[in-house]
Design a protein around this motif. Structure first.
Motif, mmCIF file in Angstrom:
data_model
loop_
_atom_site.group_PDB
_atom_site.id
_atom_site.type_symbol
_atom_site.label_atom_id
_atom_site.label_comp_id
_atom_site.label_asym_id
_atom_site.label_seq_id
_atom_site.Cartn_x
_atom_site.Cartn_y
_atom_site.Cartn_z
ATOM 1 N N ARG A 1 -34.292 35.706 -0.900
ATOM 2 C CA ARG A 1 -34.529 37.133 -1.166
ATOM 3 C C ARG A 1 -35.792 37.610 -0.459
ATOM 4 O O ARG A 1 -35.825 38.719 0.065
ATOM 5 C CB ARG A 1 -34.607 37.383 -2.664
ATOM 6 C CG ARG A 1 -33.268 37.202 -3.364
ATOM 7 C CD ARG A 1 -33.402 37.315 -4.874
ATOM 8 N NE ARG A 1 -34.053 38.537 -5.271
ATOM 9 C CZ ARG A 1 -33.444 39.589 -5.805
ATOM 10 N NH1 ARG A 1 -32.145 39.548 -6.010
ATOM 11 N NH2 ARG A 1 -34.114 40.661 -6.140
ATOM 12 N N ALA A 2 -36.835 36.792 -0.445
ATOM 13 C CA ALA A 2 -38.097 37.173 0.195
ATOM 14 C C ALA A 2 -37.912 37.348 1.708
ATOM 15 O O ALA A 2 -38.536 38.221 2.318
ATOM 16 C CB ALA A 2 -39.174 36.131 -0.091
ATOM 17 N N ARG A 3 -37.064 36.536 2.309
ATOM 18 C CA ARG A 3 -36.807 36.665 3.749
ATOM 19 C C ARG A 3 -36.219 38.031 4.099
ATOM 20 O O ARG A 3 -36.421 38.541 5.191
ATOM 21 C CB ARG A 3 -35.850 35.572 4.220
ATOM 22 C CG ARG A 3 -36.532 34.250 4.370
ATOM 23 C CD ARG A 3 -35.630 33.234 5.016
ATOM 24 N NE ARG A 3 -36.300 31.947 4.981
ATOM 25 C CZ ARG A 3 -35.689 30.801 4.810
ATOM 26 N NH1 ARG A 3 -34.380 30.771 4.680
ATOM 27 N NH2 ARG A 3 -36.362 29.689 4.780
ATOM 28 N N PHE A 4 -35.480 38.584 3.160
ATOM 29 C CA PHE A 4 -34.872 39.882 3.377
ATOM 30 C C PHE A 4 -35.668 41.018 2.734
ATOM 31 O O PHE A 4 -35.212 42.164 2.709
ATOM 32 C CB PHE A 4 -33.429 39.889 2.857
ATOM 33 C CG PHE A 4 -32.529 38.993 3.642
ATOM 34 C CD1 PHE A 4 -32.095 39.360 4.904
ATOM 35 C CD2 PHE A 4 -32.135 37.769 3.125
ATOM 36 C CE1 PHE A 4 -31.267 38.520 5.635
ATOM 37 C CE2 PHE A 4 -31.314 36.927 3.863
ATOM 38 C CZ PHE A 4 -30.878 37.302 5.117
ATOM 39 N N GLY A 5 -36.840 40.691 2.201
ATOM 40 C CA GLY A 5 -37.696 41.710 1.601
ATOM 41 C C GLY A 5 -37.191 42.248 0.284
ATOM 42 O O GLY A 5 -37.536 43.349 -0.122
#
Length: 190
Positions: free
Chosen positions: A101-105
């Protein structure tokens, strides 16, 4: 007169006085298991996850899984190990999901990290050190982070780390060493 007859009947040995309690059902067994081990599961999860809401979610998930395996959870010495393994797997899954999720903001929390991990009486220096360590841990691959957390936050033996993580002893050692190297590099640069 009717009361005397009723009283006489109640002393009659043919009339059962009370029924024995029914054997404990699955719901009772799950409640006993939760009462006995929920704090342990929460403590174990809290060493892997920085946020209280994540810890609570993992505790709930662990006991939902436990409800499906009640027949297998009858030997008290094995229950803690089983719960550790399930907690580790659920926390690892959550950590992996957070990284994706963090990779996609998506799903970034606006609250500062130290809000979740600092003890109420911690000094500013301690809070800063905890925040920096957690920042480094969050940047690590999940398997490396879990191995390091088990070894140094849970004080597990390397053999136990390998068993809980489901990997070989050599792999557990490599993961712990990789985490140590990343921590040393990141914290010495700061």
């Amino acid at each position: 007169m009717a009361l005397r007859q009723l009283a006489a009947q109640s002393r009659d040995p043919k009339v059962p006085q009370s029924k024995p309690p029914p054997p404990p059902g699955p719901r009772d067994r799950l409640e006993e298991l939760y009462t006995e081990y929920a704090r342990f599961v929460a403590w174990f999860a809290s060493r892997l996850l920085p946020r209280q809401d994540e810890v609570e979610d993992v505790v709930q998930e662990v006991f939902v899984i436990a409800a499906q395996h009640l027949d297998d959870l009858s030997d008290p010495p094995k229950i803690r190990g089983w719960l550790k393994t399930v907690t580790l797997r659920r926390a690892g899954r959550l950590l992996r999901w957070k990284r994706v999720r963090a990779r996609f903001g998506i799903g970034r929390d606006a609250r500062p990290i130290e809000e979740y991990v600092a003890a109420p009486g911690a000094s500013q220096e301690d809070r800063a050190a905890l925040q920096e360590l957690l920042r480094v841990l969050e940047g690590m691959p999940t398997d490396v982070r879990i191995a390091w957390s088990l070894r140094y936050m849970h004080e597990e033996t390397i053999e136990s780390v390998a068993e809980l993580a489901g990997c070989s002893l050599a792999t557990a050692k490599r993961r712990i060493a990789a985490a140590q190297r990343l921590i040393r590099e990141e914290l010495s640069d700061g």
